[in-house]
Design an enzyme around this catalytic site. Structure first.
Site, PDB file in Angstrom:
ATOM      1  N   HIS A  72      69.480  27.428  58.422  1.00 47.41           N
ATOM      2  CA  HIS A  72      69.065  26.943  57.232  1.00 47.41           C
ATOM      3  C   HIS A  72      67.689  26.745  58.233  1.00 47.41           C
ATOM      4  CE1 HIS A  72      69.173  23.099  58.263  1.00 47.41           C
ATOM      5  NE2 HIS A  72      70.328  23.503  58.675  1.00 47.41           N
ATOM      6  N   ASP A  74      64.661  25.413  56.980  1.00 44.02           N
ATOM      7  CA  ASP A  74      64.012  24.116  56.457  1.00 44.02           C
ATOM      8  C   ASP A  74      65.080  23.383  57.504  1.00 44.02           C
ATOM      9  OD1 ASP A  74      66.763  24.592  55.052  1.00 44.02           O
ATOM     10  OD2 ASP A  74      66.059  22.580  53.787  1.00 44.02           O
ATOM     11  N   GLU A 141      68.366  24.378  52.604  1.00 42.37           N
ATOM     12  CA  GLU A 141      69.377  24.030  52.412  1.00 42.37           C
ATOM     13  C   GLU A 141      69.701  21.953  52.563  1.00 42.37           C
ATOM     14  OE1 GLU A 141      73.244  22.711  54.694  1.00 42.37           O
ATOM     15  OE2 GLU A 141      71.388  21.764  55.757  1.00 42.37           O
ATOM     16  N   GLU A 142      68.858  21.414  53.560  1.00 42.57           N
ATOM     17  CA  GLU A 142      68.686  20.239  53.614  1.00 42.57           C
ATOM     18  C   GLU A 142      68.894  19.529  51.727  1.00 42.57           C
ATOM     19  OE1 GLU A 142      69.871  18.613  55.355  1.00 42.57           O
ATOM     20  OE2 GLU A 142      69.189  19.812  57.454  1.00 42.57           O
ATOM     21  N   GLU A 167      74.840  25.737  62.263  1.00 48.03           N
ATOM     22  CA  GLU A 167      75.191  24.184  62.321  1.00 48.03           C
ATOM     23  C   GLU A 167      75.584  23.733  63.498  1.00 48.03           C
ATOM     24  OE1 GLU A 167      73.360  22.236  59.582  1.00 48.03           O
ATOM     25  OE2 GLU A 167      73.990  23.651  57.448  1.00 48.03           O
TER      26      GLU A 167
HETATM   27 ZN   LIG Z   1      71.566  21.630  58.880  1.00 45.56          ZN
END
Ligand SMILES: [Zn+2]
Length: 392
Positions: A72, A74, A141-142, A167
């Site tokens: 991701h 963000d 994603e967050e 991740e």
């Molecule tokens: Zn993450």
């Protein structure tokens, strides 16, 4: 690519302030890195909203196995900037500690950079891969995995045979994750003076009935998933009432569920909705409403080639075979798992527990090592023509 160049790419990513927004700038920067190989890659931007664009970069041979890398773009808010010794968007390097600092250094611009660098290195060396490698860089994603949702809806994951989400997790390979359901229940009543509660409708009274019924139902969900354990349910926010001599006309609660396949998300939606419907039907003064916010389904992988390879190759880079693990957190995998075809999804990538905290950092040697490790996993998964194989 030199180590300095790899560090520089990560610094450039961190310096883009993509705090729950502006991922398009990250996408543009990553695209620019692939410009020298414009004839060897396909670059596709899949917009979510203004300034927020997912990026898909594909290389290799469509006929072979397709491996996805996802990260991701963000990051979460830096919080109180004064608490940071290194600026949150500095990308500062401390050579004594061998650390690189900044928001996203761990979660997860280092993992995103790793995926980008793996592809750039393969292009740079002219390695002929037998299959295809696809970068799926996501927005948001967050705050709800909605970039991955858009990409999945657009069919961008339908061709995959495996997906590595980079991740931050380097102690093991995560192959199963609980689902997440956030829900909100509102109760509408009617105000009155508290000396005459019979003249009003107490929204708190009504909401509490939901609370007790939901708790009783969820507490009874005792089945244990062999990989994920039990599901959990927690009501974490409750609000209602304004002053002590007024009957409250509004109350609200929010609950969080970490789900397992034994109790499907759809079943939980139905069960909670039924509690609301039954209560509303039982009393004309009851006015409850339930809403589900960005629910995520659980991820479970059986035995599969990707996990096997990720374990086998790990021995060479970490002096141990990384164990298979599970997680109770949500990630983009919950969206990608809903693609048309089933494929294994694993989570492994550079980073640590400094994610989301002050002075978030990544260990530089770990970052560099993870690139080499994941590159070898990718090469073995998609296959590399012997003549062009890079040496490790
Ligand atoms: Zn993450």
């Amino acid at each position: 690519m030199t180590n300095d160049e790899k560090i520089n790419i990560l610094q450039n990513l961190i310096q883009i302030e993509s705090v729950n927004d502006h991922e398009e700038q990250v996408a543009d920067y990553i695209s620019s890195l692939f410009e020298p190989y414009a004839d060897k890659v396909q670059i596709k931007k899949v917009p979510f909203t203004t300034g927020r664009t997912n990026l898909v970069v594909t290389m290799g041979n469509a006929n072979g196995k397709h491996l996805g890398f996802s990260g991701h773009m963000d990051v979460v808010d830096p919080g109180n900037v004064d608490e940071w010794k290194h600026g949150p968007f500095s990308g500062d390097v401390d050579l004594d500690q061998n650390k690189l600092f900044g928001r996203g250094a761990s979660d997860m611009k280092s993992g995103l950079a790793a995926a980008v660098i793996i592809m750039l290195e393969l292009l740079e060396s002219g390695t002929a891969i037998e299959g295809q490698i696809k970068l799926l860089a996501t927005v948001g994603e967050e705050t709800g995995e909605y970039g991955a949702h858009v990409l999945t809806q657009a069919g961008c994951a339908d061709d995959l045979d495996g997906l590595i989400i980079t991740e931050p997790h380097m102690d093991g390979i995560i192959t199963s994750c609980k689902g997440v359901i956030d829900y909100q229940v509102t109760s509408i009543g009617a105000p009155a003076h508290s000396s005459r509660p019979d003249m009003g409708i107490n929204a708190i009274d009504n909401l509490v009935q939901f609370y007790l019924a939901a708790k009783q139902l969820m507490d009874g969900h005792n089945e244990v998933n062999p990989k994920l354990g039990k599901m959990t349910h927690s009501i974490d926010i409750i609000n209602g009432g304004k002053q002590v001599n007024s009957v409250p006309d509004y109350a609200m609660l929010k609950g969080n569920i970490r789900s397992i396949p034994e109790y499907s998300n759809d079943q939980i939606f139905k069960d909670l909705q039924k509690i609301v419907d039954d209560l509303n039907a039982s009393d004309s003064k009851m006015n409850l409403k339930i809403e589900f916010i960005y629910p995520e389904v659980p991820i479970i992988n059986g035995e599969n080639l990707l996990t096997k390879l990720a374990q086998e190759v790990s021995d060479k880079y970490f002096d141990q075979i990384l164990p298979v693990e599970s997680s109770s957190g949500a990630n983009d995998g919950s969206e990608f798992v809903q693609a048309k075809k089933q494929f294994p999804i694993i989570l492994v990538g550079p980073g640590n527990n400094s994610s989301h905290g002050y002075d978030e950092y990544v260990d530089i040697p770990q970052y560099l090592n993870s690139i080499d490790y994941l590159k070898e996993v990718a090469e073995q998964f998609v296959g590399v023509s012997e003549l062009t194989k890079t040496s490790f």
